[in-house]
Design an enzyme around this catalytic site. Structure first.
Site, PDB file in Angstrom:
ATOM      1  N   TYR A 179       0.850  -1.197   0.000  1.00 20.84           N
ATOM      2  CA  TYR A 179       0.000   0.000   0.000  1.00 20.84           C
ATOM      3  C   TYR A 179       0.880   1.239   0.000  1.00 20.84           C
ATOM      4  O   TYR A 179       1.889   1.282   0.715  1.00 20.84           O
ATOM      5  CB  TYR A 179      -0.837   0.055   1.272  1.00 20.84           C
ATOM      6  CG  TYR A 179      -1.939  -0.964   1.396  1.00 20.84           C
ATOM      7  CD1 TYR A 179      -3.229  -0.675   0.955  1.00 20.84           C
ATOM      8  CD2 TYR A 179      -1.708  -2.195   2.003  1.00 20.84           C
ATOM      9  CE1 TYR A 179      -4.261  -1.593   1.107  1.00 20.84           C
ATOM     10  CE2 TYR A 179      -2.739  -3.123   2.159  1.00 20.84           C
ATOM     11  CZ  TYR A 179      -4.007  -2.816   1.708  1.00 20.84           C
ATOM     12  OH  TYR A 179      -5.017  -3.723   1.865  1.00 20.84           O
ATOM     13  N   TYR A 185       0.013 -10.105   1.351  1.00 24.75           N
ATOM     14  CA  TYR A 185       1.137  -9.473   2.057  1.00 24.75           C
ATOM     15  C   TYR A 185       1.213  -9.962   3.498  1.00 24.75           C
ATOM     16  O   TYR A 185       0.203 -10.343   4.091  1.00 24.75           O
ATOM     17  CB  TYR A 185       1.025  -7.945   2.000  1.00 24.75           C
ATOM     18  CG  TYR A 185      -0.252  -7.369   2.558  1.00 24.75           C
ATOM     19  CD1 TYR A 185      -0.393  -7.110   3.924  1.00 24.75           C
ATOM     20  CD2 TYR A 185      -1.323  -7.071   1.722  1.00 24.75           C
ATOM     21  CE1 TYR A 185      -1.567  -6.577   4.430  1.00 24.75           C
ATOM     22  CE2 TYR A 185      -2.508  -6.540   2.223  1.00 24.75           C
ATOM     23  CZ  TYR A 185      -2.623  -6.299   3.575  1.00 24.75           C
ATOM     24  OH  TYR A 185      -3.781  -5.785   4.073  1.00 24.75           O
ATOM     25  N   ARG A 241      -1.989 -11.907   4.787  1.00 22.06           N
ATOM     26  CA  ARG A 241      -3.377 -11.646   4.431  1.00 22.06           C
ATOM     27  C   ARG A 241      -3.691 -12.239   3.062  1.00 22.06           C
ATOM     28  O   ARG A 241      -2.903 -12.076   2.115  1.00 22.06           O
ATOM     29  CB  ARG A 241      -3.675 -10.131   4.348  1.00 22.06           C
ATOM     30  CG  ARG A 241      -3.583  -9.323   5.596  1.00 22.06           C
ATOM     31  CD  ARG A 241      -4.720  -9.414   6.586  1.00 22.06           C
ATOM     32  NE  ARG A 241      -5.981 -10.025   6.276  1.00 22.06           N
ATOM     33  CZ  ARG A 241      -7.089  -9.412   5.855  1.00 22.06           C
ATOM     34  NH1 ARG A 241      -7.082  -8.116   5.659  1.00 22.06           N
ATOM     35  NH2 ARG A 241      -8.198 -10.073   5.625  1.00 22.06           N
ATOM     36  N   HIS A 261      -7.241  -9.220  -1.042  1.00 22.07           N
ATOM     37  CA  HIS A 261      -8.562  -8.676  -0.700  1.00 22.07           C
ATOM     38  C   HIS A 261      -8.698  -7.235  -1.174  1.00 22.07           C
ATOM     39  O   HIS A 261      -7.699  -6.536  -1.391  1.00 22.07           O
ATOM     40  CB  HIS A 261      -8.790  -8.726   0.818  1.00 22.07           C
ATOM     41  CG  HIS A 261      -7.806  -7.904   1.591  1.00 22.07           C
ATOM     42  ND1 HIS A 261      -6.561  -8.366   1.943  1.00 22.07           N
ATOM     43  CD2 HIS A 261      -7.864  -6.625   2.047  1.00 22.07           C
ATOM     44  CE1 HIS A 261      -5.898  -7.426   2.592  1.00 22.07           C
ATOM     45  NE2 HIS A 261      -6.660  -6.349   2.669  1.00 22.07           N
ATOM     46  N   HIS A 282     -10.875  -3.761   0.079  1.00 19.76           N
ATOM     47  CA  HIS A 282     -11.728  -3.167   1.119  1.00 19.76           C
ATOM     48  C   HIS A 282     -12.904  -2.449   0.460  1.00 19.76           C
ATOM     49  O   HIS A 282     -12.718  -1.739  -0.539  1.00 19.76           O
ATOM     50  CB  HIS A 282     -10.929  -2.146   1.931  1.00 19.76           C
ATOM     51  CG  HIS A 282      -9.829  -2.749   2.738  1.00 19.76           C
ATOM     52  ND1 HIS A 282      -9.979  -3.153   4.042  1.00 19.76           N
ATOM     53  CD2 HIS A 282      -8.545  -3.037   2.424  1.00 19.76           C
ATOM     54  CE1 HIS A 282      -8.840  -3.646   4.492  1.00 19.76           C
ATOM     55  NE2 HIS A 282      -7.943  -3.588   3.529  1.00 19.76           N
TER      56      HIS A 282
END
Lengths: 244, 187
Positions: free
Chosen positions: A113, A152, A162, A165, A167
């Site tokens: 991110y 990640y 994780r 995905h 959000h």
């Protein structure tokens, strides 16, 4: 001109409470960060008043036409597998939720991110921010163009990674319908180990967080389609008392 | 028939990427009628440490007690330029802030008026779904008869009432655990 028969006026009196096992609680120690952040006192059950039955309304002047396409926010194209993520937003009464704001955010294809808190040693992509938004159409449909996010690592437990995905944040028609959730991808082997995905006991509820491969929205030679339908809380309704 | 609602998931630590564009800390631009105030507060965890990655959203009526929403049936005026929605992300001190106007009273159960209040959603990493609370106003006689405050144990009610810091400034904190733990609702 023929007069359409008037549908009975319905009055919203409250929103449905969740089915047992389908919504998470606050304290869930396998997700370590809940331990110091979950309330310790019992919640007070809130009757749904006008304050909960109404909510913010967003307009088309606030969401720009290109905001749904995360692959065209920079000079070049982002690295990764281009995908279409689309679906319908319905309420529990199976009615579409029209003109409601949908906000998404996600990691880049390397699982990174662009955020100061993210120190994972994976490459940034100067052509990918990972934020998008749109309003649903009159039938509750939404559509995003993006790239498939990467998995990640995170610090929750040894070898915590994780699953891939995206959000999602949705408003719906009322304060009581506000929902923040995450969409996952079919066949991801990390789902079985993810405390967030496994936060509710109802297996079918968990599986509804997984998108499905969708040929209908797939663009040949361009992008694979994934479908993710979202169900917001439905209203309990009673016929309106009409004064004559 | 009833479908099951989609399961809530945490906003996680990177919420700012997707949600900052709609940060709205000033709800009432010039010209919106009402008593102007700054509401500031902090979000603190079970160790008393500031939560620097929370998002606080508020929803409120205008000064006349009217929601800018088609479902509000009241024959009260809307205020131009006032939506009633605020969004603030906490900073390193766990602090958030809103500049707004004091809402008027709105009807509650059985048509009885509720005391002026602001509905609050709090999102953060470490919470699998949002916390719901309310901000009430200090020195408000109607608080004593408010049907929602009446559901809360008397010794915990003060956590829902903002404190006057100085004229035009209120403080309302989100204490997640322990002494002074804020009352949260099952909405």
């Amino acid at each position: 001109m023929k007069q359409a028969k008037a549908a009975p006026q319905m009055e919203v009196t409250g929103y449905r409470r969740p089915f047992p096992g389908t919504q998470p609680g606050y304290l869930f120690p396998t997700y370590a960060a809940t331990v110091k952040r979950a309330p310790t006192q019992p919640l007070v059950i809130l009757p749904h008043t006008l304050s909960e039955l109404t909510g913010p309304v967003f307009g088309h002047d606030e969401v720009l036409p290109g905001d749904h396409d995360l692959t065209r926010q920079h000079k070049g194209a982002p690295i990764g597998e281009r995908i279409i993520v689309s679906g319908r937003v319905l309420d529990q009464n199976a009615r579409p939720v029209p003109h409601t704001l949908v906000e998404i955010w996600q990691a880049n294809s390397a699982g990174r991110y662009p955020h100061k808190v993210d120190q994972h040693d994976a490459p940034m992509d100067p052509n990918f921010t990972g934020a998008g938004r749109c309003l649903t159409d009159a039938e509750g449909r939404y559509r995003f163009v993006t790239i498939r996010p990467g998995e990640y690592p995170w610090g929750n437990h040894y070898n915590a990674w994780r699953p891939a995905h995206i959000h999602f944040s949705l408003f719906g028609p009322a304060f009581a319908t506000r929902l923040v959730t995450q969409m996952y991808f079919p066949g991801d082997p990390l789902l079985a180990y993810d405390p967030m995905y496994n936060c509710v006991p109802d297996e079918r509820a968990r599986q509804r967080l997984i998108s499905t491969l969708d040929w209908e929205s797939t663009m040949p030679q361009i992008a694979l389609g994934y479908r993710f339908d979202i169900i917001l809380r439905g209203a309990e309704e009673t016929p309106m008392q009409t004064k004559r | 028939m009833s479908l099951q609602a989609t399961t809530s998931q945490t906003v996680g630590p990177y919420l700012h990427i997707g949600l900052s564009w709609l940060i709205t800390e000033n709800l009432a631009p010039k010209g919106v009628p009402g008593e102007r105030m700054l509401i500031r507060g902090r979000v603190l965890d079970g160790d008393g440490r500031p939560v620097n990655d929370a998002l606080v959203e508020i929803w409120q009526a205008n000064a006349a007690g009217k929601y800018a929403h088609p479902r509000d049936p009241q024959a009260k005026p809307l205020a131009e330029g006032f939506r009633g929605f605020g969004r603030s992300a906490t900073n390193q001190d766990g602090a958030f802030r809103f500049r707004t106007i004091k809402p008027g009273p709105v009807p509650g159960p059985g048509g009885k008026l509720q005391a002026p209040h602001i509905a609050v959603n709090v999102f953060m990493r470490g919470q699998l779904k949002q916390l719901v609370s309310r901000i009430y106003f200090p020195g408000e006689a109607a608080n004593a008869k408010d049907p929602v405050l009446a559901l809360v144990a008397a010794d915990r009610r003060p956590t829902l009432v903002a404190k006057a810091v100085k004229p035009g400034m209120l403080e309302w904190n989100v204490i997640l655990q322990g002494k002074g733990e804020t009352v949260f609702f099952d909405c």
